[in-house]
Motif scaffolding. Structure first.
Motif, short mmCIF file in Angstrom:
data_model
loop_
_atom_site.label_atom_id
_atom_site.label_comp_id
_atom_site.label_asym_id
_atom_site.label_seq_id
_atom_site.Cartn_x
_atom_site.Cartn_y
_atom_site.Cartn_z
N ARG A 212 12.03 -42.47 18.78
CA ARG A 212 11.39 -43.66 18.24
C ARG A 212 12.27 -44.87 18.50
O ARG A 212 13.49 -44.77 18.62
CB ARG A 212 11.05 -43.52 16.77
N HIS A 213 11.60 -46.01 18.56
CA HIS A 213 12.24 -47.30 18.79
C HIS A 213 12.05 -48.13 17.53
O HIS A 213 11.01 -48.06 16.90
CB HIS A 213 11.55 -48.05 19.94
N SER A 214 13.02 -48.93 17.20
CA SER A 214 12.84 -49.78 16.03
C SER A 214 12.64 -51.25 16.40
O SER A 214 12.24 -52.03 15.54
CB SER A 214 14.05 -49.66 15.11
N ARG A 215 12.88 -51.59 17.67
CA ARG A 215 12.82 -53.02 18.02
C ARG A 215 11.71 -53.39 19.00
O ARG A 215 11.51 -54.57 19.25
CB ARG A 215 14.16 -53.44 18.64
N GLU A 216 11.03 -52.41 19.59
CA GLU A 216 10.05 -52.76 20.61
C GLU A 216 8.83 -51.86 20.53
O GLU A 216 8.87 -50.77 19.97
CB GLU A 216 10.64 -52.69 22.02
N ASP A 217 7.75 -52.37 21.11
CA ASP A 217 6.53 -51.60 21.31
C ASP A 217 6.47 -51.27 22.79
O ASP A 217 6.95 -52.04 23.64
CB ASP A 217 5.29 -52.42 20.95
N GLU A 218 5.86 -50.12 23.10
CA GLU A 218 5.63 -49.74 24.49
C GLU A 218 4.13 -49.58 24.67
O GLU A 218 3.47 -48.94 23.86
CB GLU A 218 6.29 -48.40 24.81
N ILE A 219 3.63 -50.17 25.73
CA ILE A 219 2.23 -50.01 26.09
C ILE A 219 2.21 -49.34 27.46
O ILE A 219 2.74 -49.89 28.42
CB ILE A 219 1.50 -51.37 26.15
N ILE B 148 24.81 -45.38 23.71
CA ILE B 148 23.74 -46.17 24.35
C ILE B 148 22.52 -46.21 23.43
O ILE B 148 21.92 -47.27 23.22
CB ILE B 148 23.39 -45.59 25.74
N CYS B 149 22.15 -45.07 22.86
CA CYS B 149 21.00 -45.01 21.95
C CYS B 149 21.21 -45.93 20.75
O CYS B 149 20.30 -46.65 20.35
CB CYS B 149 20.76 -43.57 21.48
N GLU B 150 22.41 -45.90 20.19
CA GLU B 150 22.70 -46.74 19.02
C GLU B 150 22.59 -48.22 19.38
O GLU B 150 22.05 -49.02 18.61
CB GLU B 150 24.10 -46.43 18.50
N ARG B 151 23.08 -48.59 20.56
CA ARG B 151 23.03 -49.99 20.98
C ARG B 151 21.59 -50.50 21.10
O ARG B 151 21.29 -51.65 20.83
CB ARG B 151 23.75 -50.15 22.32
N TYR B 152 20.68 -49.60 21.51
CA TYR B 152 19.27 -49.99 21.64
C TYR B 152 18.46 -49.66 20.38
O TYR B 152 17.24 -49.83 20.38
CB TYR B 152 18.64 -49.29 22.86
N ASP B 153 19.14 -49.17 19.33
CA ASP B 153 18.47 -48.80 18.09
C ASP B 153 17.35 -47.80 18.39
O ASP B 153 16.22 -47.93 17.94
CB ASP B 153 17.92 -50.03 17.38
N PHE B 154 17.71 -46.78 19.16
CA PHE B 154 16.80 -45.75 19.67
C PHE B 154 17.25 -44.41 19.11
O PHE B 154 18.42 -44.05 19.23
CB PHE B 154 16.89 -45.75 21.21
N GLU B 155 16.34 -43.69 18.49
CA GLU B 155 16.65 -42.36 17.95
C GLU B 155 15.96 -41.31 18.80
O GLU B 155 14.76 -41.43 19.08
CB GLU B 155 16.16 -42.23 16.51
#
Length: 163
Positions: free
Chosen positions: A51-58, A139-146
């Motif tokens: 999951r992403h906390s800062r962006e939407d993906e279409i 890298i995941c932490e920097r992009y706020d990506f889990e």
């Protein structure tokens, strides 16, 4: 909008079996949107649950068919259709079909488009390589990506997929 064109650092990389080519960099537009073209072979999982906390993906499917698992709901997205994978939603996707999958990923805001190039340098990711796993986590932490790396074997088994 400024008439000056901002140069972008384009990439064309492979992460496992997921191809990622930056078509439009976030720096090329004032909306800060990026477009990445992805390819994925048949019967292949693209990513662990994440999951992403800062962006939407279409995702807009160009060729083939995409299967998306989002919040425990499966959706099949045929060519010339799209699906939104919103922020904070646990999701993944794969190509369950017999034909290659090709799709555009519109990322808004677009910073996350740079993630693909960064993690491509770590692949293939060896689970026993603690240094590589630490770099992946950074890298995941920097992009706020889990990412739930432990979801991969179960997803592959349940849906008859390869990684």
């Amino acid at each position: 909008m400024s008439s000056q064109v901002t140069p972008s650092a384009k990439y064309d990389v492979t992460i496992g079996k997921l191809g990622a080519r930056l078509n439009t960099s976030r720096t090329e537009n004032e909306a800060n949107v990026a477009i990445v073209e992805h390819t994925l072979p048949p019967h292949t999982l693209a990513a662990p649950l994440h999951r992403h906390s800062r962006e939407d993906e279409i995702s807009y499917v160009l060729d083939g068919e995409m299967t998306v698992l989002a919040d425990d709901e499966l959706t099949t997205v045929p060519a010339h259709e799209s699906v939104v994978k919103g922020r904070e939603v646990w999701h993944t996707f794969w190509n369950a079909g017999d034909e290659p999958l090709r799709f555009l990923e519109i990322i808004a805001p677009g910073e996350f488009s740079e993630f693909f190039e960064e993690i491509s340098r770590l692949y293939p990711l060896d689970p026993a390589d603690e240094e590589a796993l630490a770099r992946f986590a950074e890298i995941c932490e920097r992009y706020d990506f889990e990412a739930d790396l432990e979801s991969v074997p179960k997803l592959c088994q349940e849906h008859d997929l390869h990684v």
